[in-house]
Scaffold this motif. Structure first.
Motif, mmCIF file in Angstrom:
data_model
loop_
_atom_site.group_PDB
_atom_site.id
_atom_site.type_symbol
_atom_site.label_atom_id
_atom_site.label_comp_id
_atom_site.label_asym_id
_atom_site.label_seq_id
_atom_site.Cartn_x
_atom_site.Cartn_y
_atom_site.Cartn_z
ATOM 1 N N LEU A 97 1.000 2.787 -6.656
ATOM 2 C CA LEU A 97 0.833 1.354 -6.454
ATOM 3 C C LEU A 97 0.453 1.041 -5.020
ATOM 4 C CD1 LEU A 97 1.030 -1.412 -7.753
ATOM 5 C CD2 LEU A 97 3.452 -1.464 -7.161
ATOM 6 N N GLY A 98 0.955 1.865 -4.079
ATOM 7 C CA GLY A 98 0.543 1.677 -2.687
ATOM 8 C C GLY A 98 -0.958 1.834 -2.521
ATOM 9 N N THR A 104 0.553 -1.350 10.285
ATOM 10 C CA THR A 104 0.000 -1.613 8.964
ATOM 11 C C THR A 104 0.795 -0.910 7.878
ATOM 12 O OG1 THR A 104 -2.180 -1.723 10.006
ATOM 13 C CG2 THR A 104 -2.115 -1.604 7.612
ATOM 14 N N VAL A 105 1.131 0.354 8.125
ATOM 15 C CA VAL A 105 1.894 1.117 7.140
ATOM 16 C C VAL A 105 3.271 0.508 6.939
ATOM 17 C CG1 VAL A 105 3.010 3.344 6.716
ATOM 18 C CG2 VAL A 105 0.652 3.266 7.479
ATOM 19 N N ILE A 152 6.687 -1.458 -0.935
ATOM 20 C CA ILE A 152 6.918 -0.445 -1.969
ATOM 21 C C ILE A 152 8.399 -0.071 -2.027
ATOM 22 C CG2 ILE A 152 6.362 1.883 -2.742
ATOM 23 C CD1 ILE A 152 4.106 -0.094 -3.101
ATOM 24 N N ALA A 153 9.026 0.102 -0.855
ATOM 25 C CA ALA A 153 10.454 0.447 -0.836
ATOM 26 C C ALA A 153 11.277 -0.633 -1.512
ATOM 27 C CB ALA A 153 10.921 0.657 0.598
ATOM 28 N N ALA A 154 10.936 -1.889 -1.227
ATOM 29 C CA ALA A 154 11.674 -2.988 -1.846
ATOM 30 C C ALA A 154 11.479 -2.996 -3.362
ATOM 31 C CB ALA A 154 11.225 -4.325 -1.251
ATOM 32 N N LEU A 176 -0.234 6.186 1.971
ATOM 33 C CA LEU A 176 0.776 6.664 2.918
ATOM 34 C C LEU A 176 2.006 5.765 2.896
ATOM 35 C CD1 LEU A 176 1.539 8.650 5.153
ATOM 36 C CD2 LEU A 176 0.377 7.142 6.795
ATOM 37 N N GLY A 177 1.776 4.457 2.911
ATOM 38 C CA GLY A 177 2.900 3.533 2.833
ATOM 39 C C GLY A 177 3.639 3.632 1.503
ATOM 40 N N GLY A 178 2.882 3.869 0.409
ATOM 41 C CA GLY A 178 3.510 4.015 -0.896
ATOM 42 C C GLY A 178 4.404 5.229 -0.970
ATOM 43 N N LEU A 179 3.948 6.353 -0.410
ATOM 44 C CA LEU A 179 4.766 7.576 -0.421
ATOM 45 C C LEU A 179 6.055 7.390 0.377
ATOM 46 C CD1 LEU A 179 1.963 10.263 0.046
ATOM 47 C CD2 LEU A 179 3.364 9.905 -1.998
ATOM 48 N N ILE A 180 5.903 6.840 1.584
ATOM 49 C CA ILE A 180 7.093 6.639 2.422
ATOM 50 C C ILE A 180 8.019 5.595 1.800
ATOM 51 C CG2 ILE A 180 7.912 5.945 4.699
ATOM 52 C CD1 ILE A 180 5.273 6.953 5.849
#
Length: 426
Positions: free
Chosen positions: A398-399, A49-50, A57-59, A361-365
């Motif tokens: 935003l994540g 999921t992450v 977010i990375a993109a 968590l996904g937004g931070l990474i």
């Protein structure tokens, strides 16, 4: 499941002993603990999921960073080409027939006059010659049976014109002041014109025929920064053009200047070239900002941001999909929680918080990876990385927002599950 029953039984016993309503005892911290503990029990699903959020977010961060870096590079290139060059032309007015007519003439010694001014490094004249029905060819005989090709254009120029337009010689040499003063019949060919005329070497002193007059080709040039029309043209000295083709006045003057000298030269050049009537001389000095570069930067930025938003939407759909699957697989657990006293709001809140935590968590990474990508590519390409810090921070936030939106529908579905139906279905 045993751990879940034990935890709820312990809380229920405390609520009975304290004679306090359940809703007051199950607070936000308890809800946060329940949500995060369930996330940790499924590391495989958590990673999957992450990953969707991280990629989204990375993109987005990377595309915004690349957009800002690319627009900065574009601005630098535009500034490098425009901030160090001016173009001087005579003022024009409209005739009764609607055509433009020059109101003055540039002097033939304009380069020498302008080069005396502070801030001017070099200058050269350039004039487009109208041959009328005349043509430029590599043979002296007109063969009616030969296929017709579009004749290259003809320009007259002073020595040093290639330096002004940023061209470089691929063969031979350029003409100099001696050729100009003597009116020697020599010519330079742009790469496109040379290919069109079939001239690929100059060691045999090839000649081209300009309106029937033979000119020796002494050089071939390519790669101009400005005045791209010269690539498909023959360039001859001013002296020869004045004698053979009746050129009576220069077309324009190009000068290479020091950065920042444009505003002062805008006022000084007309006085140097036409002291009696400076208003008849127009100086195209570099402005503070280039409208063309601004437009290109805006278009590039829009394309990059649009791509980032599309990828981010894909990441949000991934969170929603995985969260919905989690709800479907945990119907029994949800029913048991409801049977032990959990309210609809608490069930919905648990899944919403799970989605927010996963999104954050996904937004931070993803934000970190996006920043590293921008810096890494910029270093590899020897660019200056440009990225607003608010973009990196906003990526992490935003994540969380994406997680909140993506978890809304699954949370609502989980809250509508009835305990009896859930336990009967299990």
């Amino acid at each position: 499941m045993r751990r879940l029953l034990t935890r709820f039984a312990r809380r229920r016993r405390h609520r009975i002993d304290d004679d306090v309503p359940r809703a007051d005892r199950f607070g936000f911290l308890d809800l946060l603990t329940e949500a995060t503990s369930d996330i940790g029990t499924r590391p495989g699903r958590l990673s999957m999921t992450v990953a969707g959020t991280v990629l989204g977010i990375a993109a987005l961060v990377a595309t915004i960073g690349f957009s800002q870096t690319a627009t900065d590079q574009i601005a630098r290139q535009f500034d490098a080409a425009s901030a160090t060059q001016i173009v001087v032309t005579p003022a024009k007015t409209s005739s009764q027939g609607g055509t433009s007519v020059a109101t003055a003439r540039l002097p033939w010694d304009a380069p020498e006059r302008v080069e005396r001014l502070a801030g001017v490094e070099a200058a050269a004249l350039s004039t487009k010659v109208d041959l009328g029905t005349g043509t430029i060819s590599a043979v002296s005989v007109d063969d009616p049976s030969a296929p017709r090709i579009l004749s290259p254009a003809l320009f007259a120029a002073s020595a040093g014109v290639l330096d002004m337009v940023g061209g470089h010689l691929v063969a031979g040499r350029s003409f100099d002041d001696g050729h100009d003063r003597r009116g020697d019949r020599v010519a330079l060919l742009g790469a496109s014109a040379a290919a069109k005329l079939g001239v690929d070497r100059i060691d045999t002193q090839p000649s081209i025929f300009i309106d029937g007059v033979a000119y020796a080709v002494i050089g071939i040039f390519d790669g101009v920064d400005t005045a791209g029309e010269l690539l498909d043209a023959a360039v001859v000295p001013n002296g020869a053009a004045r004698r053979d083709f009746g050129v009576r006045a220069p077309g324009d003057l190009r000068a290479r200047i020091a950065v920042g000298a444009g505003p002062q030269l805008r006022d000084q050049v007309p006085l140097a070239l036409s002291p009696d009537a400076p208003e008849t001389i127009v100086v195209g000095a570099p402005p503070g900002t280039s409208e063309l570069s601004t437009g290109v930067q805006s278009d590039v930025g829009f394309v990059f941001v649009l791509l980032g938003v599309i990828v981010l939407l894909a990441g949000g759909l991934g969170i929603a999909n995985v969260t919905m699957m989690s709800v479907m697989e945990r119907v029994t657990e949800i029913g048991l929680r409801r049977a032990l006293g959990a309210t609809r709001r608490q069930i919905a809140g648990q899944f919403v918080i799970e989605s927010i935590v996963i999104g954050t968590l996904g937004g931070l990474i993803g934000s970190s990876l996006g920043v590293f990508a921008v810096v890494g590519v910029s270093v590899a390409q020897q660019w200056t990385p440009v990225l607003d810090p608010l973009v990196a921070v906003g990526g992490a936030l935003l994540g969380a927002v994406v997680g909140l939106v993506a978890g809304g529908i699954p949370a609502r579905r989980a809250a509508r599950i009835e305990p009896v139906d859930a336990l009967r279905g299990s």
